[in-house]
Design a protein around this motif. Structure first.
Motif, short mmCIF file in Angstrom:
data_model
loop_
_atom_site.label_atom_id
_atom_site.label_comp_id
_atom_site.label_asym_id
_atom_site.label_seq_id
_atom_site.Cartn_x
_atom_site.Cartn_y
_atom_site.Cartn_z
N GLY A 1 12.51 -38.16 10.98
CA GLY A 1 11.97 -38.98 12.28
C GLY A 1 12.98 -39.59 13.19
O GLY A 1 12.57 -40.54 13.93
N LYS B 1 13.07 -40.59 17.58
CA LYS B 1 11.39 -40.31 17.64
C LYS B 1 10.88 -41.41 16.82
O LYS B 1 9.62 -41.58 17.26
N SER B 2 11.34 -41.86 15.76
CA SER B 2 10.80 -43.06 15.11
C SER B 2 11.67 -44.29 15.10
O SER B 2 12.38 -44.34 13.94
N GLU C 1 15.61 -38.33 14.22
CA GLU C 1 16.42 -37.44 15.41
C GLU C 1 16.14 -37.95 16.74
O GLU C 1 15.28 -38.63 17.12
N LEU D 1 15.70 -37.81 20.58
CA LEU D 1 14.88 -37.10 21.72
C LEU D 1 15.96 -36.73 22.79
O LEU D 1 17.12 -37.42 23.10
#
Length: 382
Positions: A75, A333-334, A77, A79
């Motif tokens: 989570g 991503k998170s 990684e 974007l």
């Protein structure tokens, strides 16, 4: 080969594979991810040594740690940039100036709000950055300038949407005992560090909700760690931190992720210049009652600028950890809710949160005594 041995070898094989994948992902992630994974690995290693587990149980636990680590990192990684648009306030100097250059180099479309669009900081950004970067006149205490900046952003982006807002603009005023700080300085800190950020957030939130983007607020370690002489600054940053936490909860239903950055000691231009300090000292003296000035003494008051000098000497000139954490908050991503870049920043925040108040106050008092500056009324006469 026994069933027990097969289990051990299976755990070992899966551990190697997942550990390798986790390390591979880790290399792609900037900032503080390394610290978290090292801490997690250390936790399992410590548990193994502490409880003297057998090899098989040690491998099983390490296998589970790798599973959790890999799941966690998936989570984190980043974007793809895809020329995502980011608005940054306070781009004249410091974090905002460096961040504008950094994100521009990465391929973002950057809108930089500056206090003076004709100043040296703004001119340098125009000269050194790509055509994707736009400099906007944006005093965040001026509602009309915020509206004008919003119109220019909408006009340039049209249907592309705004991906992130980074509320970075901030001031510190002259550090002094809370009793000495004029109310004008308290209000000024709140106007810039808190109300200005709220105003910008409210103006651009419709664009962030549309893109399901990111709101990143630059607070300070001082928002969570009580530090003498920073009553005005710390209070305003604490307000910003709590605002960020509430907005994180409220905006989650819109798909907008909110992060707050609480940097430790990094050297920027926020401390000001000697000329600025002289004006702030005069402002303090002009607003003091005679009895307060008598108790503290003019010499003590004029020594307050030494605090800023010590900050400039002891702080870190490498601000890349801050830039990497902001990039992670914008691109992951998170993203995390809280970031604390800087040496010992996490440790101090943890210590203040979980240690008895008396212990922290004791060390704080000792530190103050080491500095050797005391109000006149408290100095023991020979």
């Amino acid at each position: 080969m026994s069933t027990f041995s097969e289990t051990v070898w299976l755990c070992l094989a899966v551990t190697v594979v997942l550990g390798g994948l986790a390390l591979g992902n880790l290399r792609k992630i900037p900032g503080q991810m390394r610290r978290k994974v090292v801490c997690l690995a250390g936790l399992w290693g410590g548990a193994y040594l502490l409880f003297s587990l057998s090899l098989s149980w040690g491998l099983i636990l390490f296998f589970l740690s790798c599973v959790l680590t890999y799941t966690y990192l998936s989570g984190q990684e980043l974007l793809p940039v895809d020329q995502k648009a980011v608005l940054i306030t306070g781009g004249d100097s410091g974090f905002g100036h460096a961040l504008s250059k950094y994100l521009d180099e990465l391929g973002f479309t950057v809108f930089v709000g500056v206090l003076d669009e004709k100043g040296s900081g703004a001119e340098e950004l125009r000269r050194t950055c790509s055509k994707r970067l736009s400099v906007l006149q944006m005093d965040i205490t001026d509602q009309q300038q915020i509206k004008d900046a919003h119109s220019k952003v909408v006009e340039k982006l049209q249907d592309r949407g705004l991906w992130a807002v980074v509320n970075n603009a901030g001031i510190i005023c002259l550090p002094a005992d809370g009793e000495l700080i004029p109310m004008t300085d308290y209000k000024k800190c709140m106007a810039v560090n808190f109300f200005g950020a709220v105003e910008v957030t409210k103006a651009f939130l419709p664009l962030l909700r549309k893109s399901k983007g990111r709101l990143v607020n630059i607070s300070s370690m001082a928002a969570g760690v009580p530090m003498e002489k920073l009553a005005a600054y710390s209070s305003s940053k604490a307000a910003l931190t709590m605002f960020s936490a509430v907005m994180r909860q409220e905006l989650s239903k819109w798909g907008v992720k909110v992060s707050v950055i609480q940097p430790g000691g990094f050297r920027t231009n926020i401390a000001g210049t000697s000329e600025m300090w002289s004006k702030l000292e005069k402002n303090i003296l002009d607003h003091l009652s005679s009895d307060v000035e008598e108790d503290y003494g003019k010499d003590y008051i004029l020594q307050q600028r030494n605090y800023l000098k010590s900050i400039n000497i002891k702080t870190n000139t490498d601000i890349s950890p801050v830039l990497q954490d902001i990039r992670h908050a914008v691109s992951a991503k998170s993203p995390f809710a809280f970031y604390a870049p800087g040496a010992l920043a996490y440790c101090l925040l943890f210590f203040v949160s979980f240690s008895p108040t008396g212990i922290f106050d004791y060390f704080s008092k000792k530190l103050c005594e080491v500095r050797g500056s005391m109000p006149r009324a408290l100095i023991k006469q020979p």
